[in-house]
Design a protein around this motif. Sequence first.
Motif, PDB file in Angstrom:
ATOM      1  N   ASN A  37      45.025  56.401  53.337  1.00  0.00           N
ATOM      2  CA  ASN A  37      46.284  55.852  53.842  1.00  0.00           C
ATOM      3  C   ASN A  37      46.478  54.357  53.614  1.00  0.00           C
ATOM      4  O   ASN A  37      47.386  53.770  54.201  1.00  0.00           O
ATOM      5  N   SER A  38      45.641  53.729  52.762  1.00  0.00           N
ATOM      6  CA  SER A  38      45.847  52.303  52.506  1.00  0.00           C
ATOM      7  C   SER A  38      45.206  51.856  51.192  1.00  0.00           C
ATOM      8  O   SER A  38      44.335  52.524  50.641  1.00  0.00           O
ATOM      9  N   ILE A  39      45.699  50.698  50.745  1.00  0.00           N
ATOM     10  CA  ILE A  39      45.167  50.025  49.560  1.00  0.00           C
ATOM     11  C   ILE A  39      44.904  48.587  49.973  1.00  0.00           C
ATOM     12  O   ILE A  39      45.756  47.959  50.614  1.00  0.00           O
ATOM     13  N   THR A  40      43.745  48.064  49.624  1.00  0.00           N
ATOM     14  CA  THR A  40      43.449  46.655  49.890  1.00  0.00           C
ATOM     15  C   THR A  40      43.425  45.930  48.562  1.00  0.00           C
ATOM     16  O   THR A  40      42.785  46.378  47.606  1.00  0.00           O
ATOM     17  N   VAL A  41      44.158  44.807  48.508  1.00  0.00           N
ATOM     18  CA  VAL A  41      44.343  44.047  47.277  1.00  0.00           C
ATOM     19  C   VAL A  41      43.874  42.618  47.488  1.00  0.00           C
ATOM     20  O   VAL A  41      44.156  42.010  48.524  1.00  0.00           O
ATOM     21  N   GLU A  42      43.163  42.076  46.499  1.00  0.00           N
ATOM     22  CA  GLU A  42      42.827  40.657  46.503  1.00  0.00           C
ATOM     23  C   GLU A  42      43.842  39.951  45.620  1.00  0.00           C
ATOM     24  O   GLU A  42      43.966  40.257  44.435  1.00  0.00           O
ATOM     25  N   THR A  43      44.597  39.011  46.212  1.00  0.00           N
ATOM     26  CA  THR A  43      45.646  38.304  45.477  1.00  0.00           C
ATOM     27  C   THR A  43      45.037  37.184  44.637  1.00  0.00           C
ATOM     28  O   THR A  43      43.840  36.890  44.739  1.00  0.00           O
ATOM     29  N   ALA A  44      45.866  36.529  43.850  1.00  0.00           N
ATOM     30  CA  ALA A  44      45.416  35.423  43.003  1.00  0.00           C
ATOM     31  C   ALA A  44      44.863  34.263  43.837  1.00  0.00           C
ATOM     32  O   ALA A  44      44.038  33.499  43.356  1.00  0.00           O
ATOM     33  N   THR A  45      45.298  34.169  45.101  1.00  0.00           N
ATOM     34  CA  THR A  45      44.803  33.113  45.989  1.00  0.00           C
ATOM     35  C   THR A  45      43.575  33.564  46.786  1.00  0.00           C
ATOM     36  O   THR A  45      43.206  32.935  47.760  1.00  0.00           O
ATOM     37  N   LYS A  46      42.970  34.673  46.359  1.00  0.00           N
ATOM     38  CA  LYS A  46      41.761  35.243  46.974  1.00  0.00           C
ATOM     39  C   LYS A  46      41.998  35.724  48.408  1.00  0.00           C
ATOM     40  O   LYS A  46      41.081  35.839  49.195  1.00  0.00           O
ATOM     41  N   GLN A  47      43.254  36.035  48.730  1.00  0.00           N
ATOM     42  CA  GLN A  47      43.596  36.578  50.032  1.00  0.00           C
ATOM     43  C   GLN A  47      43.494  38.099  49.975  1.00  0.00           C
ATOM     44  O   GLN A  47      43.942  38.717  49.017  1.00  0.00           O
ATOM     45  N   SER A  48      42.911  38.698  50.997  1.00  0.00           N
ATOM     46  CA  SER A  48      42.802  40.144  51.070  1.00  0.00           C
ATOM     47  C   SER A  48      43.989  40.685  51.858  1.00  0.00           C
ATOM     48  O   SER A  48      44.226  40.273  52.993  1.00  0.00           O
TER      49      SER A  48
END
Length: 116
Positions: A37-48
Motif C-alpha cells: 500500500n505504499s512507495i517510499t522515494v528518495e528525492t534529489a534532496t535526499k528526502q525520504s
Amino acid sequence: MKRTVAVVTLLLGLSVMVLAHGNEKHVMGKVTSTSDNSITVETATKQSVAVEVNDKTKFEKSGAAATLKDLKVGDKVVIHADVSGDKLVANEVHFGAMKRKQSMEGMKGMEGMDHK
C-alpha cells in the motif's frame, strides 16, 4: 514594450501549467522501498517521502500500463499525488524509460513544490 509582452505571456503560460495540476503534489526520485500500500522515494534532496497507493492508482512503465509489482527498488519515478490530511495518495506513478515529451510533462508544476 516587446519585453513586457513577452514577460506577461511567460507568466500567464506558467500559471496555466501550475493550475493544470490543481492541488496535486509531485514526487520525483528513486524508489527505496515498496509495500502492498505504499512507495517510499528518495528525492534529489535526499528526502525520504512515503506515498500511499490504492486501487485507483494508475501505474505506467515506459508508456505502457503496469502494476505496483512491476515497480522495483532503484527505479526512478514521477508520482502525481493528492494530499489527504498529512498523507500523500498517488493518482499516477510513472517509471521506466520515457519519451522525452512524456518525461517533461511529468515535471510540469514541480518547481518550488513542497514534497512533504
